[in-house]
Design a protein around this motif. Sequence first.
Motif, short mmCIF file in Angstrom:
data_model
loop_
_atom_site.label_atom_id
_atom_site.label_comp_id
_atom_site.label_asym_id
_atom_site.label_seq_id
_atom_site.Cartn_x
_atom_site.Cartn_y
_atom_site.Cartn_z
N ALA A 185 38.99 40.22 51.27
CA ALA A 185 39.81 40.62 52.43
C ALA A 185 39.33 39.95 53.71
CB ALA A 185 39.78 42.14 52.57
N LYS A 186 38.03 39.68 53.77
CA LYS A 186 37.48 39.02 54.97
C LYS A 186 37.84 37.53 55.00
CE LYS A 186 33.75 42.27 55.75
NZ LYS A 186 32.93 42.77 54.62
N MET A 187 38.24 37.00 53.85
CA MET A 187 38.60 35.56 53.78
C MET A 187 40.09 35.39 53.98
SD MET A 187 36.27 34.62 50.48
CE MET A 187 34.57 35.20 50.42
N ARG A 188 40.86 36.07 53.18
CA ARG A 188 42.32 36.02 53.32
C ARG A 188 42.96 37.14 52.49
NH1 ARG A 188 44.46 30.48 50.62
NH2 ARG A 188 46.44 31.42 51.19
N THR A 189 44.16 37.57 52.91
CA THR A 189 44.85 38.63 52.16
C THR A 189 46.24 38.17 51.74
OG1 THR A 189 45.65 39.54 54.24
CG2 THR A 189 43.66 40.55 53.31
N ASP A 190 46.53 36.89 52.01
CA ASP A 190 47.89 36.40 51.74
C ASP A 190 48.00 35.62 50.44
OD1 ASP A 190 46.31 34.35 52.61
OD2 ASP A 190 47.86 33.37 53.80
N ILE A 191 47.17 35.96 49.44
CA ILE A 191 47.37 35.36 48.12
C ILE A 191 47.63 36.48 47.11
CG2 ILE A 191 46.13 33.15 48.28
CD1 ILE A 191 43.71 34.59 47.11
N GLY A 226 45.33 51.54 46.68
CA GLY A 226 45.51 52.07 48.04
C GLY A 226 44.67 51.28 49.03
N ARG A 227 43.42 51.03 48.64
CA ARG A 227 42.51 50.28 49.50
C ARG A 227 43.01 48.85 49.71
NH1 ARG A 227 39.84 49.93 53.86
NH2 ARG A 227 37.99 48.60 53.77
N LEU A 234 43.94 47.05 53.24
CA LEU A 234 43.31 45.80 53.70
C LEU A 234 44.33 44.70 53.99
CD1 LEU A 234 40.30 45.71 51.17
CD2 LEU A 234 40.10 45.93 53.66
N GLY A 235 45.58 44.93 53.59
CA GLY A 235 46.63 43.94 53.89
C GLY A 235 47.09 43.12 52.69
N PHE A 236 46.56 43.42 51.49
CA PHE A 236 47.03 42.71 50.29
C PHE A 236 48.36 43.30 49.83
CE2 PHE A 236 42.36 42.22 49.86
CZ PHE A 236 42.28 40.85 49.67
N LYS A 237 49.06 42.49 49.04
CA LYS A 237 50.27 43.00 48.36
C LYS A 237 50.06 42.75 46.87
CE LYS A 237 54.91 44.09 48.77
NZ LYS A 237 55.14 44.27 47.39
N SER A 250 36.00 44.00 41.04
CA SER A 250 35.21 45.09 41.64
C SER A 250 35.69 45.34 43.06
CB SER A 250 33.72 44.71 41.68
OG SER A 250 33.51 43.70 42.66
N VAL A 251 35.35 46.52 43.59
CA VAL A 251 35.74 46.85 44.97
C VAL A 251 35.00 45.92 45.93
CG1 VAL A 251 35.75 48.65 46.73
CG2 VAL A 251 36.30 49.22 44.35
#
Length: 418
Positions: free
Chosen positions: A134-140, A179-180, A184-187, A126-127
């Motif tokens: 995103a508030k926890m981490r975006t590098d996984i 896009g969102r 937020l910095g995810f890949k 879900s969004v």
Amino acid sequence: MRDFDNNDGHMIFGGMRAETIADRFGTPVYVTDENLVRENYRKIYNAFSRHMDTVIHYACKANTSLAILRILEQEGSCIDAVSIGEVLTCMKAGFQPARILYTGTSVSSSELKMVSDLNVPINIDSVSELERLAKMRTDIPISVRITPGIGSGHCDKVITGSEGSKFGIPMDAAVRTYGRALELGFKPVGIHAHIGSGGYTAEPFIETVSILADLTNQIKDEHGLDLKTINMGGGFKVPYKPNEPEMDIGEIADAVTDIILNETSVKTIALEPGRYIVCDTTLLLTRCNDVKRSGTKNYIGVDAGFNTLIRPAFYDSYHHVAISNKFNKACEGKYDIVGPICETGDFLARDRVLPVPEEGDVIAVYNAGAYAFSMSSTYNSRPLCKEVLVKDGNAELIRESENIEDLWRHQIIPKRLL
Ligand code: LLP
């Protein structure tokens, strides 16, 4: 449906007489043949990997026994996990976090934190989950579960992909969600759909992959993002009745890999079979306690009820049964096989034509490897039963049964009541 050898009226399972296993370990007991788990895994892996790079995420909700997870770890499988409990169980069985994909639904922030702290890749449902992660981490690594508007399943309770489903992100919001995620910095690395469990035909799987391929291209066009994996979920049918045809897994593999290879630049297909890998590898052995006639009905009362195997009572599912010590003997009457649970809805099988039953007979319930032990309960204060693994004529205990004390273990009587 997979059936087993008959040696002079005795069912042979994993190189042993079924009733010998029942005598040695007691009943009720789930018995799994290790060779069949390996065979099923290789069959589905080979069907897809002959076309393209393939990752099997075994949907461990079907059966989370550590010994079975070990077998699949050795085979090279990855995991589909739905809870922190499944994640940690698979890690206990030797799976590295990178080989697990967490696909939760209605995910709590505390569970999201625990899973992401373990570096387990997350399939977003879900969004809200995306924003909280995103508030926890975006590098996984993440992927997104889409609701493709296509459902498939053996009954309504297990269809997940239809429009309006509680699972995943609706199709019309899919591209926007990627896009969102980028913002937020995810890949994001993948796209996923799971349309349901045990559906009868190949078409819904093929249509779903077509939709995912389409979305993958739109995501590339609109956001310049190259997804690496299309994950088509699980849900492949297994025959439960004698003479019921097998699903042609090769046909599905040919069709969906063709779509991905010809229509997208994606190089890897992922799938999440649960039932397909473990269902027909296991028998539930249960002993006949009593035989009774009531009105027009004949009952065989056994020591496993819906506490042990809930699928017949819950989904009206058919599980084939045989008297393992009168295997393929002449049948003479129709029987309902019922358990020790005090509800009329407690049955394992209805109106089955069987040889004359007697107290002490060992009934084998087929296709008891998926959603069987893993859905069992202690209702009526009956402790969870044992599991045994057989291989080439050797049987080993892989789960002890609970005892009565286990039922009280986490309960507290307030002092004032003592
Ligand atoms: N992937 C996801 C996201 C799922 O939710 C499921 C099953 C699977 C894969 C594996 O589906 P399978 O290949 O095993 O059909 N308790 C029901 C089945 C519920 C399935 C739930 N999700 C039953 O006994 O029939």
